[in-house]
Design a protein around this motif. Sequence first.
Motif, PDB file in Angstrom:
ATOM      1  N   LEU A 100       1.100  -5.857   6.046  1.00  0.00           N
ATOM      2  CA  LEU A 100       0.990  -4.735   5.123  1.00  0.00           C
ATOM      3  C   LEU A 100       2.363  -4.088   4.963  1.00  0.00           C
ATOM      4  O   LEU A 100       3.133  -4.023   5.909  1.00  0.00           O
ATOM      5  N   GLU A 101       2.609  -3.639   3.772  1.00  0.00           N
ATOM      6  CA  GLU A 101       3.823  -2.851   3.574  1.00  0.00           C
ATOM      7  C   GLU A 101       3.379  -1.503   3.007  1.00  0.00           C
ATOM      8  O   GLU A 101       2.611  -1.447   2.045  1.00  0.00           O
ATOM      9  N   PHE A 102       3.831  -0.445   3.652  1.00  0.00           N
ATOM     10  CA  PHE A 102       3.294   0.861   3.230  1.00  0.00           C
ATOM     11  C   PHE A 102       4.387   1.927   3.182  1.00  0.00           C
ATOM     12  O   PHE A 102       4.414   2.832   3.989  1.00  0.00           O
ATOM     13  N   PRO A 103       5.256   1.864   2.203  1.00  0.00           N
ATOM     14  CA  PRO A 103       6.308   2.878   2.078  1.00  0.00           C
ATOM     15  C   PRO A 103       5.697   4.225   1.709  1.00  0.00           C
ATOM     16  O   PRO A 103       4.668   4.279   1.034  1.00  0.00           O
ATOM     17  N   GLU A 104       6.350   5.279   2.175  1.00  0.00           N
ATOM     18  CA  GLU A 104       5.875   6.604   1.797  1.00  0.00           C
ATOM     19  C   GLU A 104       6.606   7.078   0.549  1.00  0.00           C
ATOM     20  O   GLU A 104       7.757   6.725   0.317  1.00  0.00           O
ATOM     21  N   LEU A 119       0.851  -1.197   0.000  1.00  0.00           N
ATOM     22  CA  LEU A 119       0.000   0.000   0.000  1.00  0.00           C
ATOM     23  C   LEU A 119       0.885   1.244   0.000  1.00  0.00           C
ATOM     24  O   LEU A 119       1.130   1.839   1.045  1.00  0.00           O
ATOM     25  N   PRO A 120       1.401   1.657  -1.140  1.00  0.00           N
ATOM     26  CA  PRO A 120       2.265   2.842  -1.136  1.00  0.00           C
ATOM     27  C   PRO A 120       1.476   4.081  -0.723  1.00  0.00           C
ATOM     28  O   PRO A 120       0.340   4.267  -1.164  1.00  0.00           O
ATOM     29  N   TYR A 164       6.275   2.719  -7.629  1.00  0.00           N
ATOM     30  CA  TYR A 164       5.713   1.764  -6.685  1.00  0.00           C
ATOM     31  C   TYR A 164       4.651   0.847  -7.257  1.00  0.00           C
ATOM     32  O   TYR A 164       4.181  -0.036  -6.584  1.00  0.00           O
ATOM     33  N   LYS A 165       4.280   1.089  -8.508  1.00  0.00           N
ATOM     34  CA  LYS A 165       3.139   0.306  -8.984  1.00  0.00           C
ATOM     35  C   LYS A 165       3.458  -1.189  -9.018  1.00  0.00           C
ATOM     36  O   LYS A 165       2.582  -2.009  -8.819  1.00  0.00           O
ATOM     37  N   ASP A 166       4.712  -1.528  -9.253  1.00  0.00           N
ATOM     38  CA  ASP A 166       5.066  -2.937  -9.293  1.00  0.00           C
ATOM     39  C   ASP A 166       5.726  -3.422  -8.007  1.00  0.00           C
ATOM     40  O   ASP A 166       6.312  -4.493  -7.971  1.00  0.00           O
ATOM     41  N   GLY A 167       5.638  -2.601  -6.982  1.00  0.00           N
ATOM     42  CA  GLY A 167       6.329  -2.962  -5.739  1.00  0.00           C
ATOM     43  C   GLY A 167       5.655  -4.135  -5.043  1.00  0.00           C
ATOM     44  O   GLY A 167       4.584  -4.605  -5.437  1.00  0.00           O
ATOM     45  N   GLY A 168       6.301  -4.619  -3.995  1.00  0.00           N
ATOM     46  CA  GLY A 168       5.722  -5.703  -3.205  1.00  0.00           C
ATOM     47  C   GLY A 168       5.602  -6.974  -4.019  1.00  0.00           C
ATOM     48  O   GLY A 168       6.163  -7.104  -5.118  1.00  0.00           O
ATOM     49  N   VAL A 176      -3.496  -0.560  -4.197  1.00  0.00           N
ATOM     50  CA  VAL A 176      -4.351   0.594  -4.449  1.00  0.00           C
ATOM     51  C   VAL A 176      -3.494   1.849  -4.313  1.00  0.00           C
ATOM     52  O   VAL A 176      -2.478   1.836  -3.619  1.00  0.00           O
ATOM     53  N   PHE A 177      -3.877   2.886  -5.010  1.00  0.00           N
ATOM     54  CA  PHE A 177      -3.209   4.170  -4.869  1.00  0.00           C
ATOM     55  C   PHE A 177      -4.188   5.217  -4.367  1.00  0.00           C
ATOM     56  O   PHE A 177      -5.302   5.311  -4.882  1.00  0.00           O
TER      57      PHE A 177
END
Lengths: 287, 358, 311, 419, 270
Positions: free
Chosen positions: D53-57, D13-14, D74-78, D84-85
């Motif tokens: 959950l992973e939520f980098p800023e 969840l960026p 970040y769209k391909d992260g995780g 979701v953005f």
Amino acid sequence: MSVQREARPDEANTPTVEAEKAPLLSVNSIEVIYDHVILVLKGVSLTVGEGGIVALLGGNGAGKTTTLKAISNLLKAERGEVTKGTIVFDGEQVQDLTPNDLVRRGVIQVMEGRHCFEHLSVEENLLTGAFTRSDGAAEIRADLERVYAYFPRLKDRRDAQAGYTSGGEQQMTAIGRALMSRPRMMLLDEPSMGLAPQLVEEIFDIVRQLNDKEGVSILLAEQNTNMALKFANFGYILENGRVVLDGEASALRDNDDVKEFYLGIGGGERRSFREFKSYRRRKRWLS
Amino acid sequence: MFYREAGQFKTSYAADQAIFPILQDRLFVIAVLAVAYLVIPFISTPYFLVTIMIPSLIFCIAALGLNVLTGYAGQLSLGTGGFMAVGAYATFKMTTMFPELNIVIVFLLSGVFAAAVGVLFGLPSLRIKGFYLAVATLAAQFFLIWLFNRVGWFSNYDPSGTISMPPRDVFGIRVVGSGAAPEVRYLMVLTLVVVFCLLVKNLVRSRMGRTWMAVRDMDIAAEIIGIRLMWAKLSAFAISSYLCGVAGGLYFAVYLRTVETIAFDVVLSFVVLFMIIVGGLGSVLGSILGAFFITAIPVILTRAPHDLGIPISVDMAQHLEVIIFGSLIIFFLIVEPHGLARLWQIAKEKLRRWPFPY
Amino acid sequence: MQVLFDFLIGPFFQIFEAPIFFVEVVIGGMAAGIMYALVAIGFAVIFKASGIVNFAQGAMVLFAGLTLVGFLQMGAPLWLALIATVVVMVALAYAVERVVLGPLVNQPLIVLFMATIGLSFVIEGFGELAWGSDVHRLDVGLPRGSFFVGDIMIDRFHLVAAGSAGALVVAIVLFMQYTKFGRALRAVADDHQAALSVGIPLRMIWVITWSIAGVIALVAGVMWGTQAGIQFSLVLIAFKALPVLILGGFNSITGAIVAGLIIGVGETVFEVYWGQMMGGATENWFAYVVAMIFLFFRPQGLFGERIIERV
Amino acid sequence: PQKAAAEEDAIFLPLTVYRTGAYAPNGIPFANGSRDFLQMLMARDGGINGVPLEFPECETRYDTAMGVECYERYKDGGAKGAAVFAPLSTGITYAIMELAPDDGIPIHSMGYGRAAASYGKVFDWTFTFPTTYWAQATAFIRYIAQEEGGKEALEGKKIGLIYHNSAYGREPIPTLERLSEDLGFEFVSYAVDHPGQEQSATWLSIRRDRPDWLMMWGWGVMNQVAISEAARTGFPMDRFLGVWWSGSEPDVRPAGPDAAGYKAGNFHSIGTEFGVLQDILEYVYDGDEDAARENNWGEVLYNRGLVNYIYLTEAIRTAMEEYGNVTLGGEEMRWGMENLNITAERIAEIGAEGLFEPIQITCEDHEGRGPVIIQQWDGENWERMTDWIDPMHDVVWPMYEESALAYAEEHGLEVRDCD
Amino acid sequence: MRAPATEAANATETGKTVLSAENISLTFGGLKALRDVSFDVKKGEIRAIIGPNGAGKTSMLNCINGFYHPQEGTITFKGVARRRARPDRIARQGIARTFQNVALFKGMSTLDNIMTGRLTKMHTNFLLQAIYWGPNQREEIAHREVCERIIDFLEIEHIRNTPVGRLPYGLQKRVELARALAMEPDLLLLDEPMAGMNLEEKQDMCRFILDTNHQLGTTIVLIEHDMGVVMDLSDRVAVLDYGNLIADGRPDDVQSDQRVIDAYLGVSHQ
Ligand SMILES: Nc1ncnc2c1ncn2[C@@H]1O[C@H](COP(=O)(O)OP(=O)(O)OP(=O)(O)O)[C@@H](O)[C@H]1O
Ligand SMILES: Nc1ncnc2c1ncn2[C@@H]1O[C@H](COP(=O)(O)OP(=O)(O)OP(=O)(O)O)[C@@H](O)[C@H]1O
Ligand SMILES: [Mg+2]
Ligand SMILES: [Mg+2]
């Protein structure tokens, strides 16, 4: 004014005398590089004795201006640097001083091409010359009058914006400005350039008077060899960033090569400019 | 020693006047183009293409445009963002009015509108110079943005005034809008950049370029040798804004795909100005280097802590990034005020003299 | 027809119908103008002394404001905080000279201009890094509130702003015109090399100039900060000052204040009587367009020094 | 810190935030609220249904190009790409809306962005719940009508709007124009250009026009200046209504007590008494209230950031009911959002009773028709002053539809069949 | 390069007036730079203007090529009288000049500087220029050849590609002359072309000036402070002092004119 000339005997300084008393300024085989790549001075050495007038002669691009700027430390601003050699003024190495320090020690340069402060009035230009002084307004005022006495034309134009004065007026302003700092040594870069003949004489006379009366030593870069050798007591000739000839002014004047290439009186009388039918075939000391 | 012109004698003026008279330069350019066309699209990630290559290339065109005006013709301008906006809105209007029109032609045409606007706002340059002119060109910047904001027609009366790029195909390939592959977008922009670089390079080494440079270096003298200042300055404005306009169109359609006017605010003008100064005024190569440098550095800096695994908060990272970015600019200006292009030249000079120091 | 009438005649009717309101508009404009002038003076001082358009002036306003607030928040009394801020601004001037200007002596002005933009990034980033990005409320006890003269509302704060701007201008003009340093400053602006050659220490001159500009930034920061809090957006007021600057003439301190008034009044009147018809938000470009048109007739601005063109 | 263990299968969840730049004062509390809530979930529950959950800023500076860079980064992260953005800026929303469907990532623009995206038949990847600017505008009018004593009383009244001259600020204008036609009040608008530090001319105009009510769609320093100017020029503060982005602490603080009486809309409630906030205090700050306050705990925008991620985590739970307790990608997340149904009981379970209202999303309705409240600044604190007010959905929905269909037309999109 | 000097000299005697300035007055604010000055230039001659610094010599040239607009008086060039015309028009009519303070285009190479002198004679449009190959290249080469001849003539081959900013002063002056020559002017105005040169270089410069005059038949107006040069080269000399024309005539006559000696030459001059 021309009377003054006789006042100065020609035998002033012999080289031996120069060598004996420690020279005021000595430049010891300096090298200067511009922009990290362009080597301009390739080991120039020269000395100016206390109270001497030394002429630095040479063709275009020989490196006269560069030498003077190296001495007054103005090279940095042009991305040039002294990479070798030393410059000693009054017994002290000065390459690392700021121009301000040098002016305080009494070395001031009159730059080639006038460089007046365009938006300042002539008088304000002169006053900026006194920036490093702290001896009071009255003294400065007096010096201002002295400069006006040397250059009456400036007095007329004192309130004019320097940017709008004529070439000669600007040259006078520049020299006057340098005088305002009460220098011990002046570096003059082509002071005669663009001046009317009468004025050239005047300026050289003034230079000599300064030298005479106020003991200002002078290093003079000039194209006008004739004039320069008449007023100087020692001369160096630069070619291509090297000193190719030096000697007493009188000796240089008598040198055949100098006569041929700098005085235009090779082989006897002065020739008319019309008579150079074929382009000169250069003879060079070096190169 | 590696880089020598010695022995490469020219026997005709034509050969001497070739774009790259020196063999090594020619080879180098060919190599760069080969990599750009044949290697990059295949090895790079979409992220790299989309966030670095495509905007850098688009900015190449804008920087080229501003360099024509500022670097070659000496007219300092801060209206770039405005002119780019004209290109963007022209692209949007044209492509929505004539959906059938080939999008590449739309790009090329939208520059024409920008050129017209550029000439209009270039008029003050006939009287105003230097920083006065720079500030006056901000009038273009602010007025144009206001106008696009204001007049609903420009955004087809979108309630928020935002324009977004509908999809368009060229020869059946989706080149812009939703579904356009990054590689395709990249190759299209790359081709435009190559073409414009060539054209501008030719221009600046012909009469036009010399006219501009003369005006830049000393307009009074230029006038006295018979150059019509008005014509020279306005032509620079026209061509410059043309390029900026095309760049604006691409910036909108290919890079962001949707913009509101604030995307073209004055910051953009400064960014482009940075590019040409850091890259090198009056140099085509400089425009390219500058565009890549200024586009890539912030991205790299933003990513650096993350990629290096340095645990700092985003705001700290951002502040540091801003500081580093600013310092880098100052650093480069100090190292070489004439820009990266000059550094490149000096490097070549050194190579030529190698192994001798001078 | 109607449109033309609305545009050309209507507003004058409005003015005529409500003259008191018009006076208030003019006063409001003047107040805005003074605020612009406060920033513009900072630009003008640096320009006058070095020929540089110091884009970082906006950032310096922010930085000065942030520093002041920072010291206040640390519990320093106002006078101490002010002095400390001045010290910081002088230190900043010194650093700027060391790191940026010194190495760039004699470079083309556009390069210096760019360097100041780079500098503005650094100052911005540094200010925020040190003091945070929040809005800080600044209250140094300047009088607030308004009183009425007849039917006209006057804000005390604006009077203070006008007073400080006036005082700054007089002080700086006197300094520039009549002191040795003032003269040296102007000399430096004309020709760096020549200034060096007569022994003017460029570096010291620049430290002085930038310190003065720093103090002006502090004054501007206090004024703007009192109005809207100290926050990042202060950086952007540079854009409000630039048209003032060119209209007044880059190197004229007096010009800054006169042009500030002209532009403040002009844009306010235009926005109130014409702008609304055009959808508003005309202030941003109005000042620039006015300045541009004016420069067409007088390229050096109202009080700028004549541009010397000779061959 | 907690994520290291299970990074492999974390839901990604960026968080696009802006903690720097001109709008940072507003961006920071929001970002803190979002972050703290997610951290609390990790600390308390280890994620959602056991899935971490992973939520980098990612810092956007409220700048569209930077926002796009964040998205691309970040769209391909995780493990399965971003779930979701939430772009947190109208401009960035517009930009990403064009990209995300290609990448199969849903967008949640909560109370900002393109209002018409509520029309799910066209914008199948974008969600606007719980409400939009258009809806807010109608709710304001309804509130004003209430205060004035009924819709009829609006006839002949003058209602003004002072707005940020950007996509965001202009959003409510069509709605208000429509309402002014329908209800017979006079609508006047005042644009303020970015950043909006100098508004004296605007406020002189307002002084001249003397609107009965004034609404504000402002952002950043514009809010603060407008509120100060309103106080200075003596505009009746209780007739000055800000949209929810003009109604937080940083907006009124510089004006301080002068701003007392100023009102703003909101789609969630304020305060710290909710269970979830207490949990944050406990799990994230170890009960250290000062530290929490330092991080804006309980402020308006803080709560909003938190609410944002309550919605999204609920959508994750919903999706998990369908797909099982696995790492979710965009596709699954979209399903979860489209089938989101937060009931009153569920809200109570979360510990957010009264914080926001129940909501249900459908294939067609991506907004959920949420209600709003009005809050008021008393000089030191925001106080909730009304009950939930329903916007005029009968007015806005046809407008969504019209606008969405026009967009579909222009972009050659297909209109989904939701039945 | 073989045209006999005497022939050329004869031609000047009989040449008709190409330029005449009548009753020119020019003031700047309160300063009268030129007061009612009249003078003419005959086809093919070398006409010198001398005078002390600030006398108004440069101003005179500025009036002739339209950079200053005199308040009074008319200037007639090739039979066409004019009052206010832009410098670029006048350049196109065939007047070229060099400047007292070198006014080269500092950012360009020597060759490009000289090519700028050809700008008014080039005509391909910008699209062709952008494409370069074809007509534009042919044109470039044609003009390049002209410039190369001038480069040859002035012996500046070795600095062809050097940026002029780096050149020593004397060479800059020479490049300036080259640029003016590239314009193929009918009237060439030289403002102190030899200032800052040493003797050798002056000799070269004189040679170039004379050759230009003889070979190309270019009429020359020359301002110079080196009396040797002026006296040797010029056919007629006008003397300005404080904006007044105080003498005008053959070099020898002027040289012995007491007023000129007082105002300009100084007693010590031979
Ligand atoms: N800033 C610079 N960058 C690069 N090269 C330079 C620079 N300044 C001077 N030069 C080069 O240095 C050499 C010496 O120049 P300098 O100005 O010292 O000569 P000079 O003897 O004073 O000549 P002149 O009589 O023309 O004034 C020249 O070849 C010149 O091209
Ligand atoms: N644009 C101008 N504005 C004001 N005054 C000027 C301008 N141009 C020239 N002057 C003044 O007119 C007078 C004549 O100047 P001009 O340059 O013509 O002299 P000159 O004869 O060329 O002298 P020099 O031999 O020193 O170059 C000078 O006093 C100068 O200050
Ligand atoms: Mg020299
Ligand atoms: Mg002259």
